[in-house]
Design a protein around this motif. Structure first.
Motif, PDB file in Angstrom:
ATOM      1  N   GLU A   5       0.823  -1.206   0.000  1.00 50.27           N
ATOM      2  CA  GLU A   5       0.000   0.000   0.000  1.00 50.27           C
ATOM      3  C   GLU A   5       0.857   1.257   0.000  1.00 50.27           C
ATOM      4  OE1 GLU A   5      -3.220   0.137  -0.254  1.00 50.27           O
ATOM      5  OE2 GLU A   5      -3.643  -2.011  -0.096  1.00 50.27           O
ATOM      6  N   THR A   6       2.042   1.176   0.604  1.00 48.55           N
ATOM      7  CA  THR A   6       2.958   2.316   0.662  1.00 48.55           C
ATOM      8  C   THR A   6       4.322   1.903   0.123  1.00 48.55           C
ATOM      9  OG1 THR A   6       3.644   1.799   2.929  1.00 48.55           O
ATOM     10  CG2 THR A   6       1.798   3.338   2.648  1.00 48.55           C
ATOM     11  N   LYS A   7       5.095   2.873  -0.335  1.00 49.20           N
ATOM     12  CA  LYS A   7       6.410   2.606  -0.924  1.00 49.20           C
ATOM     13  C   LYS A   7       7.494   2.596   0.163  1.00 49.20           C
ATOM     14  CE  LYS A   7       4.892   5.100  -5.048  1.00 49.20           C
ATOM     15  NZ  LYS A   7       5.143   6.190  -6.010  1.00 49.20           N
ATOM     16  N   PRO A   8       8.582   1.857  -0.059  1.00 52.96           N
ATOM     17  CA  PRO A   8       9.713   1.932   0.875  1.00 52.96           C
ATOM     18  C   PRO A   8      10.282   3.353   0.913  1.00 52.96           C
ATOM     19  CG  PRO A   8       9.902   0.023  -0.563  1.00 52.96           C
ATOM     20  CD  PRO A   8       8.788   0.872  -1.124  1.00 52.96           C
ATOM     21  N   ALA A   9      11.194   3.578   1.837  1.00 56.29           N
ATOM     22  CA  ALA A   9      11.778   4.916   1.985  1.00 56.29           C
ATOM     23  C   ALA A   9      12.647   5.290   0.795  1.00 56.29           C
ATOM     24  CB  ALA A   9      12.593   4.981   3.272  1.00 56.29           C
ATOM     25  N   TRP A  10      13.392   4.339   0.263  1.00 52.67           N
ATOM     26  CA  TRP A  10      14.311   4.624  -0.841  1.00 52.67           C
ATOM     27  C   TRP A  10      14.524   3.355  -1.649  1.00 52.67           C
ATOM     28  CZ3 TRP A  10      18.429   1.436   0.023  1.00 52.67           C
ATOM     29  CH2 TRP A  10      18.712   1.091   1.363  1.00 52.67           C
ATOM     30  N   ARG A  11      15.055   3.529  -2.877  1.00 47.87           N
ATOM     31  CA  ARG A  11      15.229   2.385  -3.762  1.00 47.87           C
ATOM     32  C   ARG A  11      16.681   2.039  -4.047  1.00 47.87           C
ATOM     33  NH1 ARG A  11      12.368   2.458  -8.634  1.00 47.87           N
ATOM     34  NH2 ARG A  11      10.919   4.093  -8.051  1.00 47.87           N
ATOM     35  N   GLN A  12      17.625   2.965  -3.833  1.00 46.56           N
ATOM     36  CA  GLN A  12      19.017   2.709  -4.219  1.00 46.56           C
ATOM     37  C   GLN A  12      19.960   3.572  -3.399  1.00 46.56           C
ATOM     38  OE1 GLN A  12      19.948   3.997  -8.214  1.00 46.56           O
ATOM     39  NE2 GLN A  12      21.642   2.572  -8.449  1.00 46.56           N
ATOM     40  N   LEU A  13      21.136   3.008  -3.064  1.00 47.49           N
ATOM     41  CA  LEU A  13      22.212   3.745  -2.408  1.00 47.49           C
ATOM     42  C   LEU A  13      23.419   3.780  -3.331  1.00 47.49           C
ATOM     43  CD1 LEU A  13      22.300   2.301   1.239  1.00 47.49           C
ATOM     44  CD2 LEU A  13      21.302   4.473   0.483  1.00 47.49           C
ATOM     45  N   ILE A  14      24.061   4.950  -3.430  1.00 51.88           N
ATOM     46  CA  ILE A  14      25.282   5.097  -4.226  1.00 51.88           C
ATOM     47  C   ILE A  14      26.263   5.932  -3.413  1.00 51.88           C
ATOM     48  CG2 ILE A  14      26.281   6.053  -6.342  1.00 51.88           C
ATOM     49  CD1 ILE A  14      23.451   5.754  -7.591  1.00 51.88           C
ATOM     50  N   VAL A  15      27.523   5.540  -3.396  1.00 48.36           N
ATOM     51  CA  VAL A  15      28.582   6.365  -2.812  1.00 48.36           C
ATOM     52  C   VAL A  15      29.479   6.821  -3.946  1.00 48.36           C
ATOM     53  CG1 VAL A  15      30.488   6.499  -1.180  1.00 48.36           C
ATOM     54  CG2 VAL A  15      28.494   5.095  -0.639  1.00 48.36           C
ATOM     55  N   ASP A  16      29.669   8.137  -4.080  1.00 50.46           N
ATOM     56  CA  ASP A  16      30.419   8.648  -5.229  1.00 50.46           C
ATOM     57  C   ASP A  16      31.916   8.714  -4.948  1.00 50.46           C
ATOM     58  OD1 ASP A  16      30.940  11.018  -3.816  1.00 50.46           O
ATOM     59  OD2 ASP A  16      29.425  12.192  -4.873  1.00 50.46           O
ATOM     60  N   ALA A  17      32.663   9.250  -5.919  1.00 47.19           N
ATOM     61  CA  ALA A  17      34.123   9.277  -5.833  1.00 47.19           C
ATOM     62  C   ALA A  17      34.631  10.142  -4.694  1.00 47.19           C
ATOM     63  CB  ALA A  17      34.710   9.765  -7.163  1.00 47.19           C
ATOM     64  N   ALA A  18      33.792  11.053  -4.188  1.00 44.09           N
ATOM     65  CA  ALA A  18      34.173  11.906  -3.071  1.00 44.09           C
ATOM     66  C   ALA A  18      33.685  11.349  -1.735  1.00 44.09           C
ATOM     67  CB  ALA A  18      33.622  13.318  -3.279  1.00 44.09           C
ATOM     68  N   GLY A  19      33.049  10.189  -1.745  1.00 41.18           N
ATOM     69  CA  GLY A  19      32.552   9.597  -0.518  1.00 41.18           C
ATOM     70  C   GLY A  19      31.171  10.071  -0.108  1.00 41.18           C
ATOM     71  N   ARG A  20      30.528  10.906  -0.943  1.00 38.64           N
ATOM     72  CA  ARG A  20      29.184  11.374  -0.621  1.00 38.64           C
ATOM     73  C   ARG A  20      28.164  10.286  -0.926  1.00 38.64           C
ATOM     74  NH1 ARG A  20      29.992  16.655  -4.215  1.00 38.64           N
ATOM     75  NH2 ARG A  20      30.258  14.912  -5.650  1.00 38.64           N
ATOM     76  N   ILE A  21      27.051  10.331  -0.227  1.00 39.23           N
ATOM     77  CA  ILE A  21      26.023   9.304  -0.353  1.00 39.23           C
ATOM     78  C   ILE A  21      24.843   9.872  -1.131  1.00 39.23           C
ATOM     79  CG2 ILE A  21      24.520   7.717   0.899  1.00 39.23           C
ATOM     80  CD1 ILE A  21      26.413   8.152   3.335  1.00 39.23           C
ATOM     81  N   TRP A  22      24.446   9.167  -2.185  1.00 43.25           N
ATOM     82  CA  TRP A  22      23.288   9.527  -2.978  1.00 43.25           C
ATOM     83  C   TRP A  22      22.174   8.526  -2.665  1.00 43.25           C
ATOM     84  CZ3 TRP A  22      23.409  13.481  -6.866  1.00 43.25           C
ATOM     85  CH2 TRP A  22      24.659  14.095  -7.020  1.00 43.25           C
ATOM     86  N   VAL A  23      21.056   9.025  -2.186  1.00 42.59           N
ATOM     87  CA  VAL A  23      19.928   8.182  -1.815  1.00 42.59           C
ATOM     88  C   VAL A  23      18.805   8.429  -2.822  1.00 42.59           C
ATOM     89  CG1 VAL A  23      18.283   7.559  -0.005  1.00 42.59           C
ATOM     90  CG2 VAL A  23      20.572   8.384   0.615  1.00 42.59           C
ATOM     91  N   HIS A  24      18.521   7.420  -3.650  1.00 43.75           N
ATOM     92  CA  HIS A  24      17.441   7.526  -4.637  1.00 43.75           C
ATOM     93  C   HIS A  24      16.128   7.239  -3.920  1.00 43.75           C
ATOM     94  CE1 HIS A  24      15.820   6.240  -8.873  1.00 43.75           C
ATOM     95  NE2 HIS A  24      15.121   7.189  -8.320  1.00 43.75           N
ATOM     96  N   ARG A  25      15.351   8.274  -3.684  1.00 43.76           N
ATOM     97  CA  ARG A  25      14.123   8.152  -2.900  1.00 43.76           C
ATOM     98  C   ARG A  25      12.935   7.734  -3.753  1.00 43.76           C
ATOM     99  NH1 ARG A  25      11.923  12.548  -1.389  1.00 43.76           N
ATOM    100  NH2 ARG A  25      13.378  14.198  -1.953  1.00 43.76           N
ATOM    101  N   TYR A  26      12.028   6.987  -3.148  1.00 45.01           N
ATOM    102  CA  TYR A  26      10.713   6.810  -3.756  1.00 45.01           C
ATOM    103  C   TYR A  26       9.939   8.111  -3.571  1.00 45.01           C
ATOM    104  CZ  TYR A  26      11.120   1.771  -4.461  1.00 45.01           C
ATOM    105  OH  TYR A  26      11.483   0.529  -4.916  1.00 45.01           O
TER     106      TYR A  26
END
Length: 385
Positions: free
Chosen positions: A280-301
């Motif tokens: 009925e509801t979507k999860p919080a996020w679908r994907q995690l990525i850490v880039d070349a600088a160590g930053r975290i990209w969170v692909h949200r639903y």
């Protein structure tokens, strides 16, 4: 990127000095992606007509490296998008490859290429000069972007299933045990890195709950279960940072839910999977990525938008049911400490490819499903605070 100075966070030490909790408290504000260069074409020269972009690599000056696994070849483009040269070529000899599913920089700024067909890792200079290679003995290979990582110390990590039989058809969801085989620059094996297991529940085709992870440049892991907005990042001293961010669950519209139920039924018909019902509801996020600088990209639903008549050439070719409820592509960007920097919205179907400094490279699709590699400058949106 100094926009992190605008974010605020509360850090609380918990337990026996082995876990830190970072709770972001800043209000949501947006980062503005400004297009800086674009390469790709539908009827241009072969150098800019991509078959399948399997990997993208970007330099701090904006130079773009595009691995096209269909040719296969690695193309190099200037910061202005001008074609410069190729790296390697098709073949099985030194400096050649049969397939590409990963490119990365070594600490010495060599371009490292992962050839999944010959299971060989090759090193090149950016001008295309071949330097050396080593062979692996992997029996199962994970095909996809992010299958190759090269750490700050030169460690080569190749993503591979720990159990190749996981790809066999099954009447119920299987646990996907995937790990990183690690090699020294000379090709000798060091050990393996097994992330937290990605236990899957929910629909196989959409909105599945799972434990996912990403590897940072220093070899540590960022992981989380997408049933909540809480990530865990390892520190070099053995402690763990738990990164928390408040979020509101996104409910599926009735027609949106029916759309994905129809897709799931087709998925199960084709591959004989049996999946639980669409939630009925979507999860919080679908994907995690850490880039070349160590930053975290969170692909949200996010909340989907109804677009009557919306379709894609790849879906039509594959004979899949129509998709008229489309989710905007939204990423949250966190700095290596877990502080929230802002959110970034991208075009329909945009795929994250690479990021370093203030640059973000993505893969976009045109009207006829042609691929474009686009470099964006990421800046605070005017008036944001």
């Amino acid at each position: 990127m100094n926009v992190g100075l605008m974010a605020t966070a509360l850090i609380v030490q918990v337990g026996a000095a082995d876990t830190l909790v970072v709770r972001t408290t800043s209000e949501t504000w947006s980062l503005n992606p400004r297009e800086a260069s674009r390469v790709g074409s539908i009827d241009g020269p072969s150098e800019t007509s991509f078959g399948y972009v399997s990997s993208v690599l970007g330099a701090a000056d904006g130079t773009t490296f595009v691995a096209d696994s269909q040719v296969p070849v690695v193309r190099v483009f200037s910061p202005d998008g001008e074609y410069l040269n190729d790296i390697g070529r098709k073949g099985q000899g030194p400096g050649e490859y049969e397939g590409i599913f990963g490119v990365a920089f070594s600490p010495d700024r060599e371009v490292v290429v992962w050839d999944y067909n010959t299971r060989r890792v090759s090193y090149f200079r950016p001008d295309g000069t071949f330097e050396r290679s080593f062979a692996t003995e992997l029996k199962g290979v994970s095909y996809g972007r992010g299958s190759l990582l090269v750490g700050q110390d030169g460690t080569v990590r190749l993503l591979t299933p720990a159990d190749p039989s996981m790809y066999e058809q099954s009447s119920r969801p299987r646990e996907a045990v995937i790990g990183w085989m690690q090699y020294r620059p000379d090709g000798s094996v060091t050990d393996s890195l097994i992330p937290p297991r990605r236990e899957v529940s929910g629909s196989y085709n959409a909105f599945k709950l799972e434990t996912a992870s990403a590897v940072a440049p220093d070899g540590t892991l960022v992981s989380g279960r997408n049933s909540e907005y809480a990530l865990h990042r390892q520190l070099a001293d053995g402690r763990v940072v738990r990164i928390e961010r408040p979020y509101e669950s996104v409910r599926l519209e009735r027609d949106e839910r029916q759309q994905w139920a129809t897709h799931q039924a087709e998925w199960e018909r084709r591959w004989a999977f049996e999946s639980p019902d669409i939630p009925e509801t979507k999860p919080a996020w679908r994907q995690l990525i850490v880039d070349a600088a160590g930053r975290i990209w969170v692909h949200r639903y996010s909340a989907a938008v109804h677009r009557p008549g919306y379709s894609t050439p790849s879906a039509e070719r594959g004979g899949w049911p129509a998709v008229e409820w489309v989710e905007p592509v939204v990423f949250d960007l966190l700095d290596p400490r877990g502080q929230y920097l802002g959110s970034i919205s991208l075009g329909d179907g945009t795929e994250f490819a690479y990021s370093v400094g203030n640059w973000l490279w993505v893969v976009e699709r045109g009207e006829f499903d042609e691929a474009y590699v686009v470099r964006y400058a990421i800046e605070p949106r005017s008036g944001a605070d």
